[in-house]
Design an enzyme around this catalytic site. Structure first.
Site, short mmCIF file in Angstrom:
data_model
loop_
_atom_site.label_atom_id
_atom_site.label_comp_id
_atom_site.label_asym_id
_atom_site.label_seq_id
_atom_site.Cartn_x
_atom_site.Cartn_y
_atom_site.Cartn_z
CG ASP A 143 -20.63 27.26 -46.81
OD1 ASP A 143 -20.54 26.15 -47.19
OD2 ASP A 143 -21.57 27.70 -46.29
CG ASP A 155 -26.01 23.54 -48.66
OD1 ASP A 155 -26.83 23.98 -49.10
OD2 ASP A 155 -25.27 22.58 -48.32
#
Ligand SMILES: [Mg+2]
Length: 253
Positions: free
Chosen positions: A8, A10
């Protein structure tokens, strides 16, 4: 073969959410909109993944009288431009252990990929600013933004990355920082290591392979929070291979 790594962006690669929040607020002010997202509100808004979707959810819930006049795609594009400028100016660094683990993966020939709901320009700006011009090229697949319609917690972005990698879910490990990210990776069948971030430290991480404060570095071991990894102190290609094998062991009778 050690598992392939899918990250991922953020909150996982870097603590970017404060920059996103500031970029949203600056964009609202520049557009003459009377909105300001403070940290408490932004924490709640993060339940919706994807910047455009988050903005639309906010307008629908808190400013429905403006729903007809606000051009959400245009406002979001203006926010993305501000955000990528902030990133390019060096406003963010990678979280502990990320650069080390990426370097280890390259040395070991382990594929790395990205599965995110954030826009592709945001991802590329972050990778260039933190890893150099060749940063984006280090990833075998970058699944980002609107490439799939259903955002996390739907598994679609992970399913897309798995297809492009042509590697089964059980031979990968995902890295996430939030409940919705963990749900997306698990729904795709991928064992997931969670490193909670500024805005997700109160999330529920039930079902994670391991929950650690960060990936750890030789001088700064991680804090073990739940699951695998007690006493390891550092997430390496070797520890991931061991954790992954333990999952496989539980699956086969
Ligand atoms: Mg995240």
């Amino acid at each position: 073969m050690p598992p392939a790594l899918i990250f991922d962006v953020d909150g996982t690669l870097a603590e970017t959410e404060e920059l996103h929040r500031q970029a949203f607020n600056q964009t609202f002010a520049a557009a003459g909109l009377p909105w300001h997202w403070d940290r408490a509100l932004y924490r709640r808004l993060l339940a919706v993944a994807g910047g455009k979707e988050r903005l639309a959810a906010f307008v629908a819930a808190q400013a429905p009288e403006r729903a007809g006049e606000v051009d959400i795609p245009a406002l979001h594009a203006a926010k993305t431009a501000r955000y990528t400028q902030m990133i390019a100016a060096g406003a963010v660094t990678l979280r502990p252990g990320i650069a080390r683990l990426l370097a280890e993966a390259r040395q070991a020939g382990v594929p790395v990929a990205i599965a995110t709901t954030t826009s592709l320009p945001n991802v590329e700006a972050l990778l260039r600013a933190t890893l150099g011009e060749a940063g984006p090229g280090a990833f075998a697949v970058i699944g980002a933004g609107d490439v799939v319609p259903a955002k996390k917690p739907a598994p679609d972005i992970y399913a897309h990355v798995l297809r492009r990698l042509a590697i089964p879910a059980s031979a990968c490990i995902a890295f996430e920082d939030s409940t919705i990210g963990l749900a997306a990776a698990r729904a795709a069948g991928i064992p997931t290591v969670v490193t909670p971030s500024l805005y997700t430290d109160e999330d529920d991480f039930t079902g994670a392979l391991a929950v650690v404060s960060d990936l750890g570095d030789p001088q700064a071991p991680y804090r073990h929070l739940a699951g695998a990894g007690a006493g390891d102190g550092m997430v390496t290609i070797d520890t991931l291979a061991r954790w992954s094998a333990a999952v496989e062991g539980r699956r086969s009778p």
